[in-house]
Design a protein around this motif. Structure first.
Motif, PDB file in Angstrom:
ATOM      1  N   ASN A  30       0.829  -1.213   0.000  1.00 47.70           N
ATOM      2  CA  ASN A  30       0.000   0.000   0.000  1.00 47.70           C
ATOM      3  C   ASN A  30       0.859   1.256   0.000  1.00 47.70           C
ATOM      4  O   ASN A  30       0.533   2.255  -0.665  1.00 47.70           O
ATOM      5  CB  ASN A  30      -0.923   0.002   1.225  1.00 47.70           C
ATOM      6  N   PHE A  31       1.959   1.227   0.740  1.00 49.43           N
ATOM      7  CA  PHE A  31       2.839   2.397   0.781  1.00 49.43           C
ATOM      8  C   PHE A  31       3.435   2.685  -0.592  1.00 49.43           C
ATOM      9  O   PHE A  31       3.407   3.827  -1.082  1.00 49.43           O
ATOM     10  CB  PHE A  31       3.952   2.163   1.806  1.00 49.43           C
ATOM     11  N   TRP A  32       3.969   1.645  -1.240  1.00 49.78           N
ATOM     12  CA  TRP A  32       4.606   1.868  -2.543  1.00 49.78           C
ATOM     13  C   TRP A  32       3.580   2.236  -3.604  1.00 49.78           C
ATOM     14  O   TRP A  32       3.873   3.035  -4.504  1.00 49.78           O
ATOM     15  CB  TRP A  32       5.380   0.613  -2.964  1.00 49.78           C
ATOM     16  N   GLN A  33       2.378   1.698  -3.515  1.00 48.65           N
ATOM     17  CA  GLN A  33       1.339   2.086  -4.467  1.00 48.65           C
ATOM     18  C   GLN A  33       0.932   3.546  -4.279  1.00 48.65           C
ATOM     19  O   GLN A  33       0.651   4.251  -5.254  1.00 48.65           O
ATOM     20  CB  GLN A  33       0.129   1.171  -4.312  1.00 48.65           C
ATOM     21  N   SER A  34       0.891   4.012  -3.031  1.00 46.66           N
ATOM     22  CA  SER A  34       0.581   5.425  -2.807  1.00 46.66           C
ATOM     23  C   SER A  34       1.684   6.326  -3.360  1.00 46.66           C
ATOM     24  O   SER A  34       1.406   7.411  -3.895  1.00 46.66           O
ATOM     25  CB  SER A  34       0.394   5.687  -1.306  1.00 46.66           C
ATOM     26  N   ARG A  35       2.945   5.881  -3.267  1.00 46.04           N
ATOM     27  CA  ARG A  35       4.037   6.664  -3.845  1.00 46.04           C
ATOM     28  C   ARG A  35       3.973   6.633  -5.377  1.00 46.04           C
ATOM     29  O   ARG A  35       4.306   7.614  -6.038  1.00 46.04           O
ATOM     30  CB  ARG A  35       5.379   6.111  -3.372  1.00 46.04           C
ATOM     31  N   ALA A  36       3.541   5.508  -5.940  1.00 50.59           N
ATOM     32  CA  ALA A  36       3.450   5.417  -7.400  1.00 50.59           C
ATOM     33  C   ALA A  36       2.362   6.325  -7.962  1.00 50.59           C
ATOM     34  O   ALA A  36       2.435   6.753  -9.122  1.00 50.59           O
ATOM     35  CB  ALA A  36       3.187   3.970  -7.816  1.00 50.59           C
ATOM     36  N   GLU A  37       1.343   6.613  -7.159  1.00 52.60           N
ATOM     37  CA  GLU A  37       0.269   7.485  -7.624  1.00 52.60           C
ATOM     38  C   GLU A  37       0.653   8.953  -7.608  1.00 52.60           C
ATOM     39  O   GLU A  37      -0.083   9.779  -8.155  1.00 52.60           O
ATOM     40  CB  GLU A  37      -0.973   7.270  -6.749  1.00 52.60           C
ATOM     41  N   GLY A  38       1.765   9.304  -6.983  1.00 52.23           N
ATOM     42  CA  GLY A  38       2.191  10.690  -6.915  1.00 52.23           C
ATOM     43  C   GLY A  38       2.768  11.178  -8.240  1.00 52.23           C
ATOM     44  O   GLY A  38       3.008  10.410  -9.186  1.00 52.23           O
ATOM     45  N   SER A  39       3.008  12.469  -8.299  1.00 49.82           N
ATOM     46  CA  SER A  39       3.591  13.063  -9.504  1.00 49.82           C
ATOM     47  C   SER A  39       5.064  12.683  -9.615  1.00 49.82           C
ATOM     48  O   SER A  39       5.672  12.135  -8.678  1.00 49.82           O
ATOM     49  CB  SER A  39       3.438  14.578  -9.460  1.00 49.82           C
ATOM     50  N   ASN A  40       5.652  12.999 -10.780  1.00 47.78           N
ATOM     51  CA  ASN A  40       7.075  12.708 -10.976  1.00 47.78           C
ATOM     52  C   ASN A  40       7.946  13.478  -9.996  1.00 47.78           C
ATOM     53  O   ASN A  40       8.939  12.956  -9.484  1.00 47.78           O
ATOM     54  CB  ASN A  40       7.475  13.040 -12.414  1.00 47.78           C
ATOM     55  N   GLU A  50      13.771  11.319   1.114  1.00 41.44           N
ATOM     56  CA  GLU A  50      13.021  10.559   2.108  1.00 41.44           C
ATOM     57  C   GLU A  50      13.542   9.139   2.285  1.00 41.44           C
ATOM     58  O   GLU A  50      12.806   8.262   2.743  1.00 41.44           O
ATOM     59  CB  GLU A  50      11.533  10.515   1.729  1.00 41.44           C
ATOM     60  N   ARG A  51      14.797   8.907   1.931  1.00 40.43           N
ATOM     61  CA  ARG A  51      15.383   7.568   2.121  1.00 40.43           C
ATOM     62  C   ARG A  51      16.626   7.612   3.002  1.00 40.43           C
ATOM     63  O   ARG A  51      17.417   6.678   3.009  1.00 40.43           O
ATOM     64  CB  ARG A  51      15.735   6.959   0.767  1.00 40.43           C
ATOM     65  N   MET A 205      12.257 -11.053   2.519  1.00 38.40           N
ATOM     66  CA  MET A 205      11.828 -10.361   1.314  1.00 38.40           C
ATOM     67  C   MET A 205      11.137  -9.035   1.629  1.00 38.40           C
ATOM     68  O   MET A 205      11.384  -8.015   0.976  1.00 38.40           O
ATOM     69  CB  MET A 205      10.884 -11.261   0.506  1.00 38.40           C
ATOM     70  N   VAL A 206      10.276  -9.054   2.628  1.00 36.86           N
ATOM     71  CA  VAL A 206       9.584  -7.815   3.006  1.00 36.86           C
ATOM     72  C   VAL A 206      10.574  -6.803   3.580  1.00 36.86           C
ATOM     73  O   VAL A 206      10.464  -5.598   3.323  1.00 36.86           O
ATOM     74  CB  VAL A 206       8.455  -8.120   4.012  1.00 36.86           C
ATOM     75  N   ALA A 207      11.566  -7.288   4.322  1.00 42.73           N
ATOM     76  CA  ALA A 207      12.563  -6.377   4.889  1.00 42.73           C
ATOM     77  C   ALA A 207      13.347  -5.662   3.793  1.00 42.73           C
ATOM     78  O   ALA A 207      13.741  -4.504   3.949  1.00 42.73           O
ATOM     79  CB  ALA A 207      13.511  -7.137   5.812  1.00 42.73           C
ATOM     80  N   LYS A 208      13.600  -6.336   2.677  1.00 43.71           N
ATOM     81  CA  LYS A 208      14.343  -5.717   1.576  1.00 43.71           C
ATOM     82  C   LYS A 208      13.458  -4.849   0.687  1.00 43.71           C
ATOM     83  O   LYS A 208      13.976  -4.073  -0.117  1.00 43.71           O
ATOM     84  CB  LYS A 208      15.026  -6.803   0.735  1.00 43.71           C
ATOM     85  N   HIS A 209      12.155  -5.012   0.785  1.00 46.24           N
ATOM     86  CA  HIS A 209      11.242  -4.220  -0.030  1.00 46.24           C
ATOM     87  C   HIS A 209      10.277  -3.393   0.818  1.00 46.24           C
ATOM     88  O   HIS A 209       9.280  -2.887   0.297  1.00 46.24           O
ATOM     89  CB  HIS A 209      10.420  -5.140  -0.951  1.00 46.24           C
ATOM     90  N   PRO A 212      10.214   2.743   4.013  1.00 41.54           N
ATOM     91  CA  PRO A 212      11.181   3.317   4.966  1.00 41.54           C
ATOM     92  C   PRO A 212      10.511   3.612   6.303  1.00 41.54           C
ATOM     93  O   PRO A 212       9.303   3.877   6.364  1.00 41.54           O
ATOM     94  CB  PRO A 212      11.635   4.604   4.265  1.00 41.54           C
ATOM     95  N   ARG A 213      11.308   3.566   7.334  1.00 42.84           N
ATOM     96  CA  ARG A 213      10.776   3.905   8.644  1.00 42.84           C
ATOM     97  C   ARG A 213      10.459   5.391   8.722  1.00 42.84           C
ATOM     98  O   ARG A 213      10.949   6.197   7.929  1.00 42.84           O
ATOM     99  CB  ARG A 213      11.769   3.521   9.739  1.00 42.84           C
ATOM    100  N   LYS A 214       9.644   5.761   9.693  1.00 40.57           N
ATOM    101  CA  LYS A 214       9.249   7.161   9.839  1.00 40.57           C
ATOM    102  C   LYS A 214      10.449   8.053  10.104  1.00 40.57           C
ATOM    103  O   LYS A 214      10.521   9.188   9.615  1.00 40.57           O
ATOM    104  CB  LYS A 214       8.231   7.272  10.986  1.00 40.57           C
ATOM    105  N   VAL A 215      11.408   7.533  10.867  1.00 41.30           N
ATOM    106  CA  VAL A 215      12.613   8.319  11.151  1.00 41.30           C
ATOM    107  C   VAL A 215      13.392   8.567   9.866  1.00 41.30           C
ATOM    108  O   VAL A 215      13.965   9.649   9.657  1.00 41.30           O
ATOM    109  CB  VAL A 215      13.489   7.594  12.192  1.00 41.30           C
TER     110      VAL A 215
END
Length: 519
Positions: A30-40, A50-51, A205-209, A212-215
């Motif tokens: 859900n997080f990555w899909q929300s980022r994909a919906e954003g603008s370039n 943010e990484r 697998m989830v840990a590598k994908h 990012p944490r809030k911090v």
């Protein structure tokens, strides 16, 4: 019953592990899909800022190097950010599909042999364990192609370098003969071992994908805050007693005195005044600005003056019980005659006496009005006291609302607030959408996609089950709501009936109604 309980325990553990792994995958997806919906621009901002600081330095250095050597533009950085996001979406989507397919196939197999499994577990359990063993093999094959997704310039280091290898039942156990207790125990242990391997693989697998944490996402804000806190600490240290400065001690003393003064002037004294006023209201109710005895004295004096003037004017004795209105008419009639020659009658006539009577009448009217006003004030003293306490009441109400909002700040579907109620309704919407998508796949002959979607339906129903359980038990609706959720999970139930059930759930059950309709 012992065998049946063993079967139920094994199946519940498998379902619990699958739901947990699906939830971990879905949460990050859900997080990555929300980022994909954003603008370039939003994608570039995420990839650079943010990484974390290390990614910020790396991306900045790489961009400057390509800018000076190859003259690359922002468009290249935007494409890189999009590839970074969509690569993670692809891996997590594949994991979710594989887990959902496993979940759906196992649930349908259990639904098919459910009654026989409870009646004769010793005969049905071996075949069920063989089926589960086959499902693990299919899951291993479906996840195995993730290794082929690893590209040379992948942004995920070692994302698919470790294969998923499940243990399989020995050949002797795959025959149709009756199993011994030892073979049954070994097969169940093998299932738990495979579950452990699956949990480990999914966790890695989830840990590598994962998102990012809030911090990490807000590291710039936290860095600025840390710098500001450091500057503030140095400034405080400069004015502290450690550096020989009495400034902080003086500020603390002044702040303490100001706080005490504010509390006394704006909290303690007003509350004491309200308390005293509330109690004095009942102690002083017999006192007033104007008493009824004083008004009665003035009225009696006016009556005697009117009676004496009227008897003298008429030249006859009038009854004592004559009304003041009748006597006043006589006085006013005489006053009108006297006023025709004011100078003469002021000295020799009754004009002065009539004027004095009117002054006495005016005094009586004023005292009567003051007596009525005093009675109104007495009746509303308690209201005025309550009005004086309204500021403190509203302040307490605001504090209570803030505390209540703080306790109900949980926005998850299991919470108690308005947002949590909205999340539960959105879960029903998600169930409806996935049921219709499942039926679409069935109609189009896409059985594999249909199985995956059915597994997602089960996952969403599990989330809804845990979200509404506590609230439905509190309202006494759990028995019927639980049955509706179970009906929605039945694979043989018609889609039209399932949609009727979801519509009824949104309209009937209190824990799923909008806040406005509940009021």
């Amino acid at each position: 019953m012992t065998e049946a309980s063993r079967v139920v325990d094994v199946l519940e553990d498998i379902m619990e592990h699958m739901f947990t792994n699906l939830h971990n995958v879905q949460k990050n997806l859900n997080f990555w899909q929300s980022r994909a919906e954003g603008s370039n621009a939003r994608k570039v901002y995420f990839k650079v800022f943010e990484r974390g600081p290390r990614a910020f330095a790396s991306e900045t250095f790489q961009f400057l190097r390509e800018w000076f050597t190859e003259g690359s533009s922002i468009q290249h950085l935007s494409e890189s950010a999009s590839a970074y996001i969509y690569e993670r979406i692809a891996v997590l989507t594949t994991l979710r599909s594989s887990l959902a397919t496993f979940l759906a196939e196992m649930y349908m197999e259990v639904d098919r042999c459910g009654e026989e499994l409870l009646k004769d577990p010793e005969r049905v359990l071996p075949s069920l364990l063989l089926t589960i063993n086959g499902l693990f093999s299919k899951l291993e094959a479906s996840i195995g192609h993730l290794h082929a997704m690893r590209q040379r310039n992948s942004s995920i280091d070692g994302s698919c370098s470790f294969p998923l290898m499940f243990e399989e039942l020995p050949e002797v156990n795959q025959e149709g003969s009756q199993w011994t207790d030892c073979e049954m125990r070994d097969a169940i242990n093998l299932v738990y071992e495979n579950l452990h391997k699956l949990d480990t693989y999914i966790s890695l697998m989830v840990a590598k994908h994962q998102r990012p944490r809030k911090v990490t996402v807000y590291w710039i804000r936290y860095t600025c805050g840390a710098v500001g806190l450091s500057v503030c600490s140095l400034w405080l240290l400069r004015h502290s007693s450690l550096m020989g400065s009495p400034d902080i001690d003086n500020w603390i003393r002044e702040a303490r005195d100001s706080t005490i003064s504010f509390f006394n002037d704006h909290v303690e004294q007003p509350l004491l005044s309200i308390r005293d006023e509330l109690f004095d209201t009942f102690r002083k109710r017999h006192k007033g600005v104007m008493e009824i005895e004083e008004v009665q004295l003035t009225a009696n004096s006016l009556h005697r003056m009117l009676l004496a003037f009227s008897e003298q004017t008429k030249g006859q004795k009038l009854p004592e019980n004559a009304s003041d209105q009748e006597l006043l008419e006589i006085v006013m009639a005489r006053y009108e005659k006297e006023v025709m020659h004011p100078i003469q009658n002021l000295l020799n006539g009754e004009l002065a006496r009539a004027l004095l009577i009117q002054v006495q009448k005016l005094k009586l009217d004023i005292e009567t009005a003051m007596l009525e006003l005093d009675q109104i004030l007495r009746a509303n003293e308690i209201n005025f006291a309550i009005l004086a306490a309204l500021p403190a009441f509203f302040l307490s109400l605001i504090l209570l609302m803030l505390v209540r909002a703080w306790f109900k700040r949980d926005t998850r579907a299991e919470g108690r607030g308005r947002i949590a109620r909205l999340q539960r309704r959105l879960l029903i919407v998600e169930v409806e959408k996935r049921i219709m998508q499942y039926q679409t796949y069935i109609d189009n002959g896409k059985e594999k996609d249909a199985e995956s979607m059915y597994g997602l339906v089960l996952y969403t129903l599990d989330r809804l089950y845990h979200a509404v359980e506590r609230h439905a038990k509190a309202t006494g609706e759990w028995q019927w709501l639980r049955q509706d959720i179970v009906d929605l999970a039945k694979p043989g139930l018609q889609t039209s009936y399932k949609l009727i059930v979801t519509s009824r759930m949104e309209r009937v059950y209190d824990c799923l109604l909008p806040s406005l309709k509940r009021q």
